[in-house]
Scaffold this active site. Structure first.
Site, short mmCIF file in Angstrom:
data_model
loop_
_atom_site.label_atom_id
_atom_site.label_comp_id
_atom_site.label_asym_id
_atom_site.label_seq_id
_atom_site.Cartn_x
_atom_site.Cartn_y
_atom_site.Cartn_z
N PHE A 149 -59.96 -37.04 48.81
CA PHE A 149 -61.32 -36.56 48.62
C PHE A 149 -61.33 -35.06 48.86
O PHE A 149 -61.13 -34.60 49.98
CB PHE A 149 -62.33 -37.23 49.55
CG PHE A 149 -63.74 -36.76 49.28
CD1 PHE A 149 -64.47 -37.31 48.25
CD2 PHE A 149 -64.30 -35.73 50.02
CE1 PHE A 149 -65.76 -36.85 47.96
CE2 PHE A 149 -65.57 -35.27 49.74
CZ PHE A 149 -66.31 -35.83 48.71
N ASP A 161 -55.99 -29.08 52.65
CA ASP A 161 -57.44 -29.20 52.68
C ASP A 161 -57.83 -29.61 54.10
O ASP A 161 -57.72 -30.78 54.48
CB ASP A 161 -57.91 -30.24 51.67
CG ASP A 161 -59.43 -30.37 51.62
OD1 ASP A 161 -60.10 -29.95 52.60
OD2 ASP A 161 -59.95 -30.92 50.64
N LYS A 213 -67.31 -26.97 56.19
CA LYS A 213 -68.07 -27.81 57.11
C LYS A 213 -68.31 -27.12 58.45
O LYS A 213 -69.25 -26.37 58.59
CB LYS A 213 -67.41 -29.18 57.26
CG LYS A 213 -67.46 -30.01 55.97
CD LYS A 213 -67.17 -31.45 56.20
CE LYS A 213 -67.13 -32.23 54.88
NZ LYS A 213 -68.43 -32.31 54.21
#
Length: 414
Positions: free
Chosen positions: A154, A239, A268
């Site tokens: 993801f 990531d 985030k």
């Protein structure tokens, strides 16, 4: 022991939530399936709904709220900057940009920073950088660069990113898809080795797969990827949008393996739960391939984002949150481990981050999430059968235990 709900509603004459839920149902696109809770306020590890009921936050905005809700240092940084300047665009320099880039590079042990906004933008930027590097430095023929990725990944929801997703829900109805990606099983270094060709620009990987259920790869996998990239002249791109910035107990999840990437994508928690902030960080030899006009963002690196991001960097520089994640994470995993065989088949994760795999044939992750919400603990399922737990790194031991007591009660039917 059966715990009473963590808090009780303020007992209004009628709940205010249904009207807010109706408006959302009728007027917003249905791209999420949220729990029927309407939050009005939050502070620290707690959220309060429109009826005055308090909930322990065991999701922390998918790691965007690593420092809890409304951390004083982050709110102070944002408030101070709001009174000065919020946006210049990148047409001009501002006095927060240079310090943010310099201190983030120093924190991560890199040389240059490319600020963006969302995590998906950071991944898209890393893809462009890897391709540009492949053509300009490695000598891959134009428009033939490939990137090796892992299945069950993801990395975001843009058209290019879902092109290399293996999630049918994320892909269905959104083609045609972007070519140039080779998908390998997560954790299978031999498959990565076989997938690398002379046209390969990069290997893109999550050091811990969040959406897949907080999946930690086999020991040695990430180190072998680094070796393969070195041997074959390929970039390693990590990531760390969910796993980075202290969530797993180290600054970066790759640090657990003693591995360094050529590029990291961050997001985030970099915005502290205040606003979207993301970045690609790495060496000048890769980020230096960009020239003015080749890539950009009106809001990327804006003064408000840089002010908040700089405050985040300074919080992380103390090491306090890495330590809290390690110590509280050990307690979290020990307590969750006691539930294996009692409604739980497996517990995965690192630091203050866990994927709780529910026993097949029992309640679904959605059902358990709804039961927990009714008891005052908010988390969310992923992949139908997994509870994803990621409390704020500021949570107290007592708050953590209160939430875990409730989770144990719900899972065991107490």
């Amino acid at each position: 022991m059966t715990s009473a709900p963590l808090s009780s509603p303020a007992a209004p004459e009628a709940s205010r939530a249904p009207e807010f839920l109706r408006l959302a149902e009728e007027h917003s696109a249905h791209n999420y399936h949220p729990l029927p809770v309407v939050i009005a306020e939050a502070e620290g590890s707690w959220m309060t709904d429109v009826d005055g009921r308090r909930y322990l936050d065991f999701l922390a905005g998918y790691s965007a709220l690593n420092f809890g809700h409304r951390h004083p240092a982050l709110i102070a940084a944002a408030t101070e900057q709001l009174h000065r300047v919020t946006l210049t665009s990148r047409a001009f320099q501002h006095d927060r940009f240079g310090p943010f880039c310099a201190e983030l590079a120093a924190l991560t042990g890199t040389e240059q920073v490319l600020p963006m906004n969302s995590g998906a933008e950071a991944v898209e930027s890393a893809i462009k950088l890897a391709r540009k590097w492949a053509y300009q430095v490695k000598g891959v023929p134009t428009d033939q660069a490939e990137i090796v990725v892992a299945g069950s990944n993801f990395h975001g929801r843009t058209t290019t990113i879902v092109s290399f997703s293996t999630d049918s829900t994320a892909r269905a109805g959104f083609g045609p898809f972007t070519p140039g990606f080779a998908i390998t099983p997560y954790g299978d270094a031999a498959a990565v080795e076989a997938a690398i060709t002379e046209r390969t620009a990069a290997v893109l990987v999550e050091p811990v797969q969040g959406e897949a259920g907080v999946v930690v790869p086999p020991a040695g996998y990430l180190r072998r990827l680094r070796e393969l990239c070195d041997e074959r002249g390929v970039l390693l791109v990590a990531d760390e949008i969910q796993s980075g910035l202290a969530r797993t107990g180290d600054l970066l999840a790759l640090d657990h393996e003693g591995v360094r990437a050529d590029l990291y994508t961050l997001g985030k928690a970099l915005g502290g739960g205040v606003l979207p902030v993301s970045a690609v960080v790495g060496g000048r030899d890769v980020l230096g391939v960009l020239r003015p006009g080749e890539h950009g963002s009106t809001f990327g690196g804006n003064p408000l984002a840089c002010a908040v991001g700089l405050a985040v960097v300074r919080l992380l520089a103390t090491g306090e949150f890495q330590r809290r994640s390690r110590e509280l994470g050990a307690h979290l995993h020990a307590r969750l481990g006691e539930l294996v065989g009692r409604g739980v088949s497996e517990v995965r994760g690192r630091g203050l981050w866990a994927g709780v795999e529910l026993t097949p044939g029992g309640p679904t992750g959605r059902e358990i999430s709804e039961r927990l919400a009714a008891r005052g603990v908010l988390c969310k399922e992923t992949q139908d059968s997994t509870l994803r737990l990621a409390p704020p790194l500021t949570i107290s031991r007592d708050e953590l235990d209160r939430g875990l007591d409730t989770i144990a009660d719900v899972l065991t039917g107490s």
